[in-house]
Design a protein around this motif. Structure first.
Motif, PDB file in Angstrom:
ATOM      1  N   ASN A 126       0.638 -14.984  -7.420  1.00 60.57           N
ATOM      2  CA  ASN A 126      -0.554 -14.706  -8.210  1.00 60.57           C
ATOM      3  C   ASN A 126      -0.118 -14.253  -9.595  1.00 60.57           C
ATOM      4  O   ASN A 126       0.919 -13.612  -9.759  1.00 60.57           O
ATOM      5  CB  ASN A 126      -1.404 -13.629  -7.528  1.00 60.57           C
ATOM      6  CG  ASN A 126      -2.691 -13.328  -8.260  1.00 60.57           C
ATOM      7  OD1 ASN A 126      -2.769 -12.381  -9.028  1.00 60.57           O
ATOM      8  ND2 ASN A 126      -3.712 -14.145  -8.046  1.00 60.57           N
ATOM      9  N   THR A 150      -3.590  -7.679   0.625  1.00 59.93           N
ATOM     10  CA  THR A 150      -2.886  -8.353  -0.465  1.00 59.93           C
ATOM     11  C   THR A 150      -3.292  -7.858  -1.848  1.00 59.93           C
ATOM     12  O   THR A 150      -2.645  -8.207  -2.832  1.00 59.93           O
ATOM     13  CB  THR A 150      -3.151  -9.869  -0.395  1.00 59.93           C
ATOM     14  OG1 THR A 150      -4.560 -10.123  -0.468  1.00 59.93           O
ATOM     15  CG2 THR A 150      -2.581 -10.458   0.884  1.00 59.93           C
ATOM     16  N   GLU A 151      -4.338  -7.035  -1.952  1.00 61.42           N
ATOM     17  CA  GLU A 151      -4.794  -6.583  -3.268  1.00 61.42           C
ATOM     18  C   GLU A 151      -4.143  -5.257  -3.641  1.00 61.42           C
ATOM     19  O   GLU A 151      -4.433  -4.218  -3.046  1.00 61.42           O
ATOM     20  CB  GLU A 151      -6.315  -6.435  -3.301  1.00 61.42           C
ATOM     21  CG  GLU A 151      -6.822  -6.039  -4.680  1.00 61.42           C
ATOM     22  CD  GLU A 151      -8.329  -5.888  -4.745  1.00 61.42           C
ATOM     23  OE1 GLU A 151      -8.817  -5.332  -5.744  1.00 61.42           O
ATOM     24  OE2 GLU A 151      -9.016  -6.304  -3.795  1.00 61.42           O
ATOM     25  N   ARG A 171      -2.599 -10.545  -5.173  1.00 59.62           N
ATOM     26  CA  ARG A 171      -2.565 -11.340  -3.952  1.00 59.62           C
ATOM     27  C   ARG A 171      -1.307 -11.121  -3.138  1.00 59.62           C
ATOM     28  O   ARG A 171      -0.896 -12.001  -2.382  1.00 59.62           O
ATOM     29  CB  ARG A 171      -2.701 -12.833  -4.293  1.00 59.62           C
ATOM     30  CG  ARG A 171      -4.063 -13.256  -4.796  1.00 59.62           C
ATOM     31  CD  ARG A 171      -5.135 -13.157  -3.712  1.00 59.62           C
ATOM     32  NE  ARG A 171      -6.423 -13.610  -4.175  1.00 59.62           N
ATOM     33  CZ  ARG A 171      -7.318 -12.838  -4.775  1.00 59.62           C
ATOM     34  NH1 ARG A 171      -7.056 -11.560  -4.970  1.00 59.62           N
ATOM     35  NH2 ARG A 171      -8.474 -13.324  -5.166  1.00 59.62           N
TER      36      ARG A 171
END
Length: 400
Positions: free
Chosen positions: A331, A375-376, A351
């Motif tokens: 990302n 994932t954040e 991500r």
């Protein structure tokens, strides 16, 4: 226990006491001892994730390998012996757990404490050698009037906390006792008050001064000895005043220069010797915000932005490389950068977490399979202690 996972097709216990559940919507790992739950799913952007979310059966062999059979996705295996990331998450059954999963700021101090701020007005102190958590909120006398955005510490052991709005907080620590001092802004930009009210970064410098980056009022420098603020901001008559005074990040290099990343497609460096700002603009106009900096011993500055990672040569003062998805980044929204003791960069994104081998120029992405709960990752929420341990904040807990 677990919502929106589909039918549970298989259940198995490993030798650590964890429960593994194969469902129609992914693989679930449940730790009954602390209540932590991880979900593993198939990701198109990660070849090491599950090949399919629809799991038909599970089998754990004598080598501690978990074999995962899927419908229309073939056979997967997960080595339970592999070193995994650890996570400090909310456990609502414990009164001393951090309040809120969204870790917006982290600071690892020199005494092996980790200070955590969450998006619900709570400061949490994790005393690691006792595995004990202390929370400071309205009930315990911590008067935060906004969700908290950032936390750090100075060389004297004081903790500085920046909220999303209004008040700068200073915490003086004496054992378990913490006393708070508040610096309130009224937008007057007087010398005894913060100029801004929307905090993005706080940087205690080697000189003892406290630098502050705002989303609305440029930069401040606080002298804690006399309580006076020095304000740095663009002319308020400028039609682009707000945009040009939106700063995201701060960094101090070995020479004592202050780096400041903003939303106007570049960054500034305040030179310690001249006390003058130098301005640098990205060659790519698609890059707006500079979320973080890291200066490596290889002579490069790594700039984490909303459009990948730029490298900047410290000698020539030129931009060198621009790393994006095409180079292996999962990302391009970069949230934090740390360097481990083997000169690898660890990059938190919107991500997932990425390891970058500077020598071989290779990226590797880590996901739920490695113990990451989500994932954040949060902007500016990362810290490294003197042991070399690294900590990252996510929307679902603290990863380390």
């Amino acid at each position: 226990l677990i919502e929106n996972t589909g039918q549970a097709n298989n259940l198995i216990n490993d030798k650590e006491g964890n429960v593994w559940i194969g469902t129609g919507k992914g693989l679930i790992n449940y730790n009954p001892a602390n209540g932590n739950i991880f979900k593993f799913i198939s990701l198109d952007t990660d070849s090491k994730s599950l090949s399919s979310d629809n799991i038909s059966s599970l089998f754990l062999d004598k080598s501690n390998i978990l074999w995962i059979s899927t419908i229309k996705g073939g056979l997967n295996k997960l080595d339970l012996n592999a070193k995994r990331f650890k996570v400090l998450m909310v456990n609502k059954n414990k009164s001393d757990s951090p309040s809120g999963n969204f870790v917006s700021g982290i600071y690892a101090d020199s005494k092996d404490n980790v200070w955590i701020v969450t998006a619900n007005k709570t400061l949490t102190r994790w005393i690691r050698n006792e595995d004990r958590l202390i929370s400071y909120n309205q009930q315990s006398g911590f008067k935060a009037n906004s969700d908290l955005a950032f936390v750090t510490g100075d060389s004297l052991g004081n903790i500085w906390i920046g909220p999303w709005l209004w008040t700068l907080h200073k915490a003086t620590v004496d054992g378990d006792k913490v006393t708070f001092k508040y610096y309130n802004s009224d937008n007057s930009c007087d010398s005894d008050k913060p100029c801004g009210w929307s905090y993005r970064w706080i940087l205690p410098s080697r000189t003892g001064k406290i630098w502050i980056a705002y989303a609305d009022a440029g930069l401040d420098m606080l002298d804690p000895e006399n309580g006076k603020f020095t304000h740095y901001y663009k002319n308020k008559d400028d039609i682009n005043y707000y945009f040009r005074n939106y700063f995201w990040s701060l960094y101090e290099d070995k020479a004592g220069n202050i780096w400041a990343g903003h939303s106007d497609n570049g960054f500034y460096i305040l030179r310690q010797q001249t006390q003058k700002f130098e301005s640098y603009q990205f060659p790519d106009q698609a890059t707006g915000e500079v979320y973080c900096f890291h200066l490596s011993d290889n002579g490069l500055a790594y700039l984490g932005t909303n459009n990948g990672i730029w490298t900047f040569d410290l000698t020539t003062k030129k931009f060198i490389n621009h790393y994006t998805r095409k180079d292996g980044l999962v990302n391009e929204d970069i949230r934090g950068i740390l360097e481990d003791n083997k000169q690898n960069l660890w990059i938190s994104t919107d991500r997932g977490l990425v390891k970058f081998d500077q020598k071989n120029q290779k990226f590797r992405t880590f996901t739920e399979e490695d113990g990451i709960p989500g994932t954040e990752f949060s902007i500016g929420s990362f810290s490294k202690n003197k042991k070399g341990e690294m900590f990252f904040g996510t929307d679902k807990g603290l990863v380390y």
